[in-house]
Design a protein around this motif. Structure first.
Motif, PDB file in Angstrom:
ATOM      1  N   GLU A  76       0.746  -1.172   0.034  1.00 49.21           N
ATOM      2  CA  GLU A  76       0.028   0.002  -0.061  1.00 49.21           C
ATOM      3  C   GLU A  76       0.985   1.345  -0.064  1.00 49.21           C
ATOM      4  OE1 GLU A  76      -3.417   2.621   1.458  1.00 49.21           O
ATOM      5  OE2 GLU A  76      -2.934   1.454   3.019  1.00 49.21           O
ATOM      6  N   GLY A  78       1.476   5.072   0.449  1.00 50.74           N
ATOM      7  CA  GLY A  78       0.601   6.058   0.921  1.00 50.74           C
ATOM      8  C   GLY A  78      -0.303   5.693   1.934  1.00 50.74           C
ATOM      9  N   ASN A  80      -1.337   6.460   5.096  1.00 52.02           N
ATOM     10  CA  ASN A  80      -1.788   7.326   5.933  1.00 52.02           C
ATOM     11  C   ASN A  80      -2.283   6.589   7.465  1.00 52.02           C
ATOM     12  OD1 ASN A  80      -5.095   8.655   6.775  1.00 52.02           O
ATOM     13  ND2 ASN A  80      -3.436  10.122   6.136  1.00 52.02           N
ATOM     14  N   THR A  84      -6.749   1.171   4.669  1.00 55.71           N
ATOM     15  CA  THR A  84      -6.807   0.254   3.382  1.00 55.71           C
ATOM     16  C   THR A  84      -5.703  -0.776   3.750  1.00 55.71           C
ATOM     17  OG1 THR A  84      -7.236   1.920   1.765  1.00 55.71           O
ATOM     18  CG2 THR A  84      -5.987   0.184   0.896  1.00 55.71           C
ATOM     19  N   ASP A  99       4.508   5.240   3.960  1.00 53.34           N
ATOM     20  CA  ASP A  99       4.128   6.507   3.690  1.00 53.34           C
ATOM     21  C   ASP A  99       5.242   7.604   4.140  1.00 53.34           C
ATOM     22  OD1 ASP A  99       0.894   8.057   4.202  1.00 53.34           O
ATOM     23  OD2 ASP A  99       2.687   9.204   4.605  1.00 53.34           O
ATOM     24  N   THR A 129       9.819   8.770  -1.602  1.00 49.02           N
ATOM     25  CA  THR A 129       9.279   7.376  -2.260  1.00 49.02           C
ATOM     26  C   THR A 129       9.739   7.558  -3.802  1.00 49.02           C
ATOM     27  OG1 THR A 129       7.168   8.739  -2.366  1.00 49.02           O
ATOM     28  CG2 THR A 129       7.319   6.967  -0.867  1.00 49.02           C
ATOM     29  N   ASN A 145      -4.540   4.374  -2.977  1.00 51.11           N
ATOM     30  CA  ASN A 145      -5.831   4.762  -2.498  1.00 51.11           C
ATOM     31  C   ASN A 145      -5.637   6.076  -2.018  1.00 51.11           C
ATOM     32  OD1 ASN A 145      -8.438   4.957  -1.912  1.00 51.11           O
ATOM     33  ND2 ASN A 145      -8.520   3.636  -0.419  1.00 51.11           N
ATOM     34  N   SER A 146      -6.171   7.119  -2.993  1.00 46.59           N
ATOM     35  CA  SER A 146      -6.038   8.556  -2.773  1.00 46.59           C
ATOM     36  C   SER A 146      -4.869   9.086  -2.350  1.00 46.59           C
ATOM     37  CB  SER A 146      -7.128   8.900  -1.411  1.00 46.59           C
ATOM     38  OG  SER A 146      -7.252   9.843  -1.215  1.00 46.59           O
TER      39      SER A 146
HETATM   40  C1  LIG Z   1      -5.428  10.574   1.751  1.00 45.98           C
HETATM   41  S1  LIG Z   1      -4.260   9.823   2.554  1.00 45.98           S
HETATM   42  C2  LIG Z   1      -3.991   8.282   1.874  1.00 45.98           C
HETATM   43  C3  LIG Z   1      -5.197   7.173   2.326  1.00 45.98           C
HETATM   44  C4  LIG Z   1      -4.766   5.868   2.653  1.00 45.98           C
HETATM   45  N1  LIG Z   1      -4.336   5.289   1.445  1.00 45.98           N
HETATM   46  C5  LIG Z   1      -5.806   5.216   2.983  1.00 45.98           C
HETATM   47  O1  LIG Z   1      -6.734   4.333   1.882  1.00 45.98           O
HETATM   48  O2  LIG Z   1      -6.219   4.806   4.165  1.00 45.98           O
HETATM   49  C6  LIG Z   1      -2.654  10.307   1.620  1.00 45.98           C
HETATM   50  C7  LIG Z   1      -1.411  10.360   1.968  1.00 45.98           C
HETATM   51  O3  LIG Z   1      -0.580  10.142   1.061  1.00 45.98           O
HETATM   52  C8  LIG Z   1       0.796  10.367   1.838  1.00 45.98           C
HETATM   53  N2  LIG Z   1       1.660  10.837   0.677  1.00 45.98           N
HETATM   54  C9  LIG Z   1       1.682  12.240   0.398  1.00 45.98           C
HETATM   55  N3  LIG Z   1       3.051  12.236  -0.709  1.00 45.98           N
HETATM   56  C10 LIG Z   1       3.347  11.052  -0.650  1.00 45.98           C
HETATM   57  C11 LIG Z   1       4.349  10.560  -1.483  1.00 45.98           C
HETATM   58  N4  LIG Z   1       5.017  11.108  -2.328  1.00 45.98           N
HETATM   59  N5  LIG Z   1       4.676   9.194  -1.500  1.00 45.98           N
HETATM   60  C12 LIG Z   1       3.825   8.464  -0.400  1.00 45.98           C
HETATM   61  N6  LIG Z   1       2.848   8.837   0.312  1.00 45.98           N
HETATM   62  C13 LIG Z   1       2.693  10.059   0.061  1.00 45.98           C
HETATM   63  C14 LIG Z   1       0.391  11.420   2.821  1.00 45.98           C
HETATM   64  O4  LIG Z   1       1.205  11.561   3.874  1.00 45.98           O
HETATM   65  C15 LIG Z   1      -0.835  10.794   3.222  1.00 45.98           C
HETATM   66  O5  LIG Z   1      -0.724   9.921   4.471  1.00 45.98           O
END
Ligand SMILES: C[S@@+](CC[C@H](N)C(=O)[O-])C[C@H]1O[C@@H](n2cnc3c(N)ncnc32)[C@H](O)[C@@H]1O
Length: 291
Positions: A76, A78, A80, A84, A99, A129, A145-146
């Protein structure tokens, strides 16, 4: 006949896995404390109730694609607070989740303990990343996911190449819940027209728009993963619509069905045109992009 099939499918889906519930109340209390320490509201459904949200809204789209295969290795990207990941582990996958935010990674780890899925989850903080700490072809499935809409624009191509590197040939990249730049209203913030303003103005917009977010260009996603098979185009949107029938009203489904026919006629897939992008891309032998 279709109704009977759907009914049997629902029974089968529910038999496969039970909705995750809190298994460790002290870990859950720790999760709440961590959430409050991070300045967030545990009562917010997208925080304390996030696992339920993805279970109700996202899981049907995994099930309709037969994902994740039992015992498969899933990344997974990102994660959060781990919602998920908890869902995928509860569905039988072995999940590695990353993350860029170290405190979210800690919260996600506690959340997985609270839901009793620590054995099948591993959470890692990866500050940049563009380089993932995994070998080539490590995962059967990568789930975004998002998240891709939050990746810095200038890093996105490198990040997608890295995701491609760690995905097995024959594996699937499943992108969902991702704000679509084609739409006039940005889906997460609800702000109108922001998607159409040139990105050179982002520093200014960040100062004047309270919740400034931008969508992802779906064509950029599919072009970056040139040679991947768009499974949603291949099945003419059947899997997506099967999920929609479990999450949307019959009227909305009827409209989407029409929209889906039009998107097929134009040689694309419905999920690339929705306000939240959803697309399952399969890595074919010929699509390996790493050198
Ligand atoms: C809306 S949340 C994701 C929700 C999560 N996937 C879930 O389904 O529960 C967005 C996440 O993307 C992460 N994020 C932002 N830029 C990122 C990057 N370049 N690489 C990985 N994660 C990143 C943020 O820290 C945040 O936790």
């Amino acid at each position: 006949m279709a109704g009977l099939h759907r009914g049997l499918q629902n029974i089968w889906d529910n038999m496969q896995t039970a909705k995750p519930t809190i298994a460790d109340t002290s870990a859950h209390a720790e999760f709440i404390d961590q959430i409050v320490d991070a300045g967030l509201d545990p009562e917010d459904p997208w925080v304390g109730g996030y696992v339920s949200v993805v279970w109700e809204r996202a899981r049907p789209f995994f099930l309709s694609r037969g994902l994740p295969a039992h015992g498969s290795k899933v990344l997974e990207f990102g994660c959060n607070f781990g919602a998920t990941s908890v869902m995928l582990a509860s569905m039988g996958a072995n999940v590695t989740a990353i993350d860029i935010n170290p405190s979210y990674v800690n919260i996600a780890r506690t959340n997985a303990r609270a839901y009793g899925v620590s054995m099948h989850t591993e959470f890692l903080h990866v500050g940049d990343t563009r380089r993932l700490p995994f070998g080539d072809q490590s995962f059967d499935l990568v789930v975004c996911n998002s998240v891709l809409e939050y990746v810095d624009d200038e890093h996105l191509d490198t990040v997608l190449r890295e995701i491609d590197r760690v995905l097995k040939t024959g594996g699937i990249l499943f992108v969902l819940g991702t704000s679509n730049k084609l739409w006039p209203r940005e889906v997460h913030s609800g702000v109108w027209l922001v998607n159409y303003i040139p990105s050179v103005l982002d520093p200014l917009l960040r100062r004047i728009v309270p919740k400034f977010e931008r969508g992802l260009n779906p064509w950029r996603l599919v072009r970056s993963l040139d040679g991947y098979e768009n499974l949603d185009a291949s099945d003419q949107g059947k899997s997506l619509m099967e999920g929609k029938r479990k999450t949307s009203s019959p009227l909305k489904c009827a409209l989407l069905q029409l929209f889906g026919l039009a998107s097929t006629a134009f040689g694309t897939s419905l999920g690339l045109l929705l306000p939240s992008i959803m697309v399952a891309l399969k890595k074919n032998a010929s699509s390996a992009q790493t050198s």
